[in-house]
Design a protein around this motif. Structure first.
Motif, PDB file in Angstrom:
ATOM      1  N   ILE A  41      45.582  36.328  45.639  1.00  0.00           N
ATOM      2  CA  ILE A  41      44.143  36.570  45.567  1.00  0.00           C
ATOM      3  C   ILE A  41      43.742  37.683  46.549  1.00  0.00           C
ATOM      4  N   ARG A  42      44.297  37.630  47.743  1.00  0.00           N
ATOM      5  CA  ARG A  42      44.004  38.683  48.726  1.00  0.00           C
ATOM      6  C   ARG A  42      44.483  40.039  48.220  1.00  0.00           C
ATOM      7  N   ALA A  61      36.604  29.674  45.895  1.00  0.00           N
ATOM      8  CA  ALA A  61      36.787  29.224  44.514  1.00  0.00           C
ATOM      9  C   ALA A  61      38.211  28.705  44.301  1.00  0.00           C
ATOM     10  N   TYR A  62      39.168  29.359  44.940  1.00  0.00           N
ATOM     11  CA  TYR A  62      40.564  28.935  44.807  1.00  0.00           C
ATOM     12  C   TYR A  62      40.752  27.518  45.349  1.00  0.00           C
ATOM     13  N   TYR A  87      48.770  36.663  37.154  1.00  0.00           N
ATOM     14  CA  TYR A  87      47.320  36.603  37.326  1.00  0.00           C
ATOM     15  C   TYR A  87      46.653  37.962  37.422  1.00  0.00           C
ATOM     16  N   TYR A  88      47.440  39.000  37.643  1.00  0.00           N
ATOM     17  CA  TYR A  88      46.822  40.328  37.681  1.00  0.00           C
ATOM     18  C   TYR A  88      47.816  41.391  37.259  1.00  0.00           C
ATOM     19  N   ALA A 181      36.313  27.775  38.236  1.00  0.00           N
ATOM     20  CA  ALA A 181      36.803  28.008  39.602  1.00  0.00           C
ATOM     21  C   ALA A 181      37.990  28.972  39.588  1.00  0.00           C
ATOM     22  N   LEU A 182      38.891  28.774  38.633  1.00  0.00           N
ATOM     23  CA  LEU A 182      40.055  29.664  38.530  1.00  0.00           C
ATOM     24  C   LEU A 182      39.594  31.091  38.260  1.00  0.00           C
ATOM     25  N   ASN A 183      38.668  31.239  37.309  1.00  0.00           N
ATOM     26  CA  ASN A 183      38.151  32.568  37.000  1.00  0.00           C
ATOM     27  C   ASN A 183      37.508  33.183  38.234  1.00  0.00           C
ATOM     28  N   SER A 184      36.716  32.389  38.955  1.00  0.00           N
ATOM     29  CA  SER A 184      36.033  32.908  40.137  1.00  0.00           C
ATOM     30  C   SER A 184      37.033  33.392  41.189  1.00  0.00           C
ATOM     31  N   ALA A 185      38.184  32.747  41.233  1.00  0.00           N
ATOM     32  CA  ALA A 185      39.205  33.112  42.227  1.00  0.00           C
ATOM     33  C   ALA A 185      39.941  34.400  41.848  1.00  0.00           C
ATOM     34  N   VAL A 186      40.208  34.601  40.591  1.00  0.00           N
ATOM     35  CA  VAL A 186      41.093  35.715  40.209  1.00  0.00           C
ATOM     36  C   VAL A 186      40.441  36.684  39.211  1.00  0.00           C
ATOM     37  N   TRP A 187      39.128  36.623  39.031  1.00  0.00           N
ATOM     38  CA  TRP A 187      38.467  37.414  37.996  1.00  0.00           C
ATOM     39  C   TRP A 187      38.798  38.898  38.129  1.00  0.00           C
TER      40      TRP A 187
END
Lengths: 472, 252
Positions: A41-42, A61-62, A87-88, A181-187
Motif C-alpha cells: 500500500i505504501r 482502510a487496510y 494489487y497494482y 475497505a479493500l478498495n479504499s486501501a488499494v484504489w
C-alpha cells in the motif's frame, strides 16, 4: 508463430460465446509483488506521490479490511485467495490524451473493443482503464470550457484537491463493507466527474475497464458530482481475458446529485467467467434530484452488486433497472437498495434476471422508508426467467417501512421459458436458438429500451451470444 | 402424389396412455380446402398440433409425407420452412417482441441466411397484408399477442399466413370467438390465398366458417378416426342432423 499455453488458455470459453477472452503480452511499467501488506500500500501511494492524508486513509482502510469478516450472505466467496492477487500494475508511462500516444498493444485492444470508434460517433468523453491505471482520457473541448471535469481519479486528486476531498468517501466510507475497505486501501484509477450547475450533457461520458493480466486485481474508484440542475449520463463497460485462475474486480462508485440535478449511470458488465466482481455503488439524491442506475450484469464468475440511492432531499427520485444473466458457472447476486429519508420521495426498482445452463441469479433488494418520509412512493418489480431445470433463481426482497403514510408496491414473478411460446415461434420458422433469444430479448426489453440505441444493440448482441452458447 | 399424405396416423399426449388419434388417413393438395369437423374431444386440435410438431404430443404409429418428405422427423421450424402453416386456436403472447420484429424475423428465417428482406420491401408487404385484413397499422409496434383481443389474435394469425405464404395452411378453429364481421374479414384473407399455391385444412366445430370458406372436401372426425368424408353438402347435413348419427354408426 506457434500458440503458447497461455494462448490456448485464453481461448477457453470463447466457444461459449465470450468474444473478449483474448489477452496481450504483459509489458508493465510497474508491477508490485503478489499479495497484500502495508508495504504494498505504501508502495502504491508513494508511486502516485499522494498527499499524506490519502496514505493515512489507505492504511486505515487496510486495517478495517483485515478486521472485517467476509460476508456470510450472498455468494460463496470462500475461494478468493487474497494472497494470490496482484494489487497494482501500471501498464503505461502516461495517461494519454490521444490514442496515438497509447502503447500499440493496448491501443489495439481498445480498438478491438470498439472504444475509439464509439468515441468518434456518440460520446462526449472517454476514459479507458487498463489494469490499474487509466491509459487514455478525453473530453470534448466545449464541455471542458464550461467547467465540466472528467478526469481519472488519481489526476483529480492532484488537480482538484479541495473539491476531491470535500466529497471523497462521504457516500461510501471505508468501513462500509469488507470490499469497500479493500478498495479504499488499494484504489487506483476510475473516473472523477464534476458537472457544474445547470449544465446538461447531451451525449454520454463513457469509461471502459479492461483487465489483461492473470490474477489481477482492479480497484477503480469513481466519484461523480452533479451540481444543481445539471445532467450527465455516464456509461461503463468492462471485459477481461479468460484465464483458468481468478481475478478480482472491486470498485467503489460514489455519486452526489444536487438539487434538481439528474444522473444516469449505466453499466454493461461483461467480465470473463474467472472474475469476481464485488462492487459497492451508492448515490445521494438531494432535493428534487433524480438518480438512475441501469445495471446490466452479463459476465463474471460471481457478481455481488446492489446499486443504492439515498433519497435525502424532499421530492428526490431514485431508480434501479437491473438485468442479470447467469450462465454456466456464474452467480449473479444483484439488485438494488433505496432509502427514503425525506418526504414525497419516490423510487422504482425493476429487476429482470435470466438463468441458464446451471447458472444462478438472485435478486437482493432493500427498500427502507424512514419515519417522516411522508407521502413517499415505491414500486419494486422483479421478474426471473429460468431457461432450463439445472438453473436457479432466488429473490430476497427486504422491505423496512418506518412511516405509515406511504405507498409501497412489490411484485415478483418467476417463469420458465414456455415450451409453448417456443413452439409458437418455431412454428413460424425460427430455429430453436433464435426463438429462445427472441423470448429473452423480449423479457429484458423494458430495460434495453431505456438505453441509448448503441448500448441497446450491444446489450441485445451480448444476450444473443450468451444464448448461442446454450443451444447447438 | 398429394402435397400432404397422412397414413394411419396414431398419436397420444406425452406421458399418457390414451390414444387421441387412432388411425387417420388423409390427402391434401394445393387448391383443395378440406374441412375437418367433429364434436369436442374428437381429436381435431390434436391433429393440427401433431402436424405442426407440438412437443406435447407423441406419434405412436403411421406416417406423414409433406412434399414427399417425412414430416414427423422435422422440428416445427423445419416444417414451417417446408411450407406448412398452423393458424393457432390460442396463439401465445411474447411480451417485449414487437409484431413487426417478429414478422421480419420469421420471413428472414424462411428466406435463409444471407438473404434478409430489405426493410422497405418488408414494410410494403406488411402494410398490404394489414389492409387486406383490416388491421390497424399500429399493431406492428405492439408486443406479439400481448393484451390482444381474441379477434386481434385471429387476424394476426391470418396476417402471418398472408406474409409467409405457405403451401399448406391448417386453420384450427379460426372461427371461434369471432363475430360475424371479423369472421368475414378473416375468411376473405384466407380465400385470397387458397388457390393454385395453397391448400388448406379448416378445422371447425361449427359449419359457420364454411359459409365463407367453401370446402372442396368435408371429413367428420369421431374419436380419433375419420368416420365419414364427402363434399360441401356433408357440412350442411351435419348442421341439420348433428354428429350423433355418425357417432352412433361408428359405435355400431
Amino acid at each position: 508463430m506457434a500458440a503458447t499455453d497461455q494462448d490456448v488458455e485464453s481461448l477457453e470459453g470463447i466457444g461459449d460465446g465470450y468474444k473478449y477472452g483474448f489477452h496481450d503480452e504483459e509489458k508493465p511499467v510497474i508491477k508490485v509483488d503478489r499479495g497484500l501488506n502495508e508495504g504494498i500500500i505504501r508502495q502504491i501511494s508513494a508511486h502516485k506521490s499522494e498527499p499524506a492524508w490519502m496514505l493515512e486513509f489507505r492504511l486505515k482502510a487496510y486495517e478495517i479490511f483485515l478486521k472485517k469478516p467476509m460476508p456470510e450472505w450472498g455468494s460463496d466467496l470462500g475461494e478468493i485467495d487474497f494472497a494470490n492477487i496482484f494489487y497494482y500494475l501500471k501498464p503505461a508511462e502516461e495517461n494519454a490524451r490521444s490514442w496515438d500516444d497509447v502503447p500499440e498493444d493496448i491501443k489495439n485492444t481498445f480498438e478491438r473493443l470498439g472504444i475509439p470508434q464509439a468515441e468518434r460517433k456518440f460520446l462526449a468523453g472517454v476514459g479507458a482503464q487498463y489494469e490499474s491505471e487509466v491509459v487514455y482520457h478525453s473530453l470534448q473541448q466545449d464541455l471542458a470550457d464550461q467547467g465540466v471535469i472528467f478526469l481519472d481519479t488519481d489526476q483529480a486528486l492532484r488537480e482538484h484537491p479541495e473539491l476531491f476531498r470535500e466529497y471523497w468517501a462521504t457516500v461510501i466510507p471505508a468501513n462500509d463493507n469488507k470490499f469497500a475497505a479493500l478498495n479504499s486501501a488499494v484504489w487506483s484509477g476510475g473516473s472523477f466527474i464534476y458537472i457544474p450547475k445547470g449544465i446538461k450533457l447531451d451525449l454520454p461520458l463513457q469509461a471502459y475497464f479492461r483487465i489483461n493480466a492473470q490474477n489481477m486485481g482492479q480497484f477503480e474508484r469513481t466519484l461523480i458530482i452533479v451540481d444543481e440542475g445539471a445532467y450527465v449520463h455516464y456509461v461503463e463497460g468492462c471485459t477481461a481475458p479468460t484465464y483458468s485462475s481468478d481475478s478480482l474486480h472491486s470498485a467503489v462508485v460514489e455519486i452526489v446529485v444536487k438539487k434538481g440535478g439528474r444522473c444516469r449511470y449505466t453499466t454493461i458488465q461483461n467480465w470473463s467467467n474467472n472474475v469476481y466482481n464485488l462492487v459497492t455503488k451508492r448515490a445521494i439524491a438531494e432535493q428534487d434530484a433524480t438518480m438512475e442506475w441501469v445495471d446490466g450484469n452479463l459476465g463474471s464468475k460471481i457478481t455481488m452488486k446492489y446499486p443504492a440511492v439515498i433519497l435525502k432531499g424532499e421530492g428526490a427520485h431514485g431508480e434501479v433497472l437491473s438485468i442479470a444473466f447467469a450462465g454456466k458457472g456464474q452467480h449473479q447476486d444483484a439488485g438494488g437498495k433505496i432509502t427514503h429519508m425525506a418526504p414525497r420521495t419516490s423510487s422504482v426498482i425493476t429487476s429482470k434476471s435470466i438463468s441458464k445452463d446451471g447458472g444462478r441469479s438472485s435478486y437482493r433488494g432493500l427498500l427502507r422508508v424512514n419515519p417522516g418520509a411522508v407521502g413517499s412512493r415505491s414500486k419494486v418489480v422483479c421478474d426471473a426467467l429460468i431457461l432450463d431445470e439445472h438453473s436457479r433463481s432466488d429473490t430476497y426482497p427486504y422491505i423496512n417501512v418506518g412511516e405509515p403514510n406511504v405507498d409501497i408496491g412489490h411484485e415478483a414473478t418467476v417463469s420458465k421459458i414456455g415450451e409453448e411460446q417456443l413452439y409458437y415461434l418455431m412454428s413460424r420458422g425460427l430455429p430453436e436458438a433464435e426463438a429462445s433469444a427472441m423470448i429473452v430479448a423480449g423479457f429484458v426489453e423494458p430495460i434495453t429500451k431505456e438505453l441509448p440505441l448503441e448500448y441497446a444493440v450491444e446489450m441485445n448482441r451480448l444476450i444473443q451470444l450468451q444464448m448461442e452458447g446454450s443451444v447447438g | 402424389m398429394a402435397d400432404l399424405v397422412i397414413r394411419n396416423l396414431h398419436a397420444k399426449i406425452v406421458d399418457s396412455d390414451k390414444e387421441i388419434l387412432r388411425g387417420i388417413d388423409l390427402e391434401v393438395s394445393r387448391g383443395e380446402t378440406h374441412a375437418i369437423m367433429g364434436p369436442n374431444g374428437s381429436g381435431k386440435s390434436t391433429l393440427s398440433h401433431v402436424l405442426m410438431g407440438h412437443p406435447g404430443y407423441e406419434v405412436t404409429d403411421g406416417e406423414v409425407l409433406f412434399h414427399g418428405d417425412d414430416l414427423l422427423t422435422m422440428a416445427p421450424d423445419e416444417r414451417s420452412r417446408a411450407g406448412l402453416f398452423l393458424c393457432f386456436q390460442y396463439p401465445y403472447a411474447v411480451p417485449g417482441v414487437t409484431v413487426a420484429n417478429f414478422l421480419r424475423t420469421a420471413i428472414n428465417a424462411h428466406r435463409g441466411k444471407g438473404d434478409p428482406i430489405r426493410i422497405p420491401e418488408f414494410r410494403t408487404r406488411m402494410e398490404a397484408a394489414m389492409k387486406l385484413l383490416d388491421v390497424d397499422r399500429k399493431m406492428s409496434s405492439r408486443y406479439l399477442n400481448d393484451g390482444f383481443s381474441g379477434g386481434e389474435k385471429k387476424r394476426l394469425e391470418i396476417l402471418q399466413l398472408a406474409m409467409l405464404k405457405p403451401s399448406l395452411a391448417v386453420l384450427d378453429e379460426t372461427d371461434s370467438g369471432l363475430d360475424i364481421d371479423a369472421l368475414k374479414i378473416v375468411a376473405h384473407g384466407v380465400n385470397a390465398h387458397i388457390g393454385d399455391e395453397m391448400g388448406a385444412i379448416v378445422i371447425t366445430h361449427y359449419q359457420r366458417i364454411l359459409d365463407y370458406i367453401t370446402p372442396s372436401h368435408v371429413h367428420v372426425l369421431i374419436e380419433g378416426r375419420i368416420a365419414r368424408s364427402g363434399g360441401a353438402e356433408l357440412a350442411k347435413e351435419l348442421e341439420r342432423a348433428g354428429y350423433a348419427d355418425i357417432a352412433a354408426s361408428v359405435e355400431a
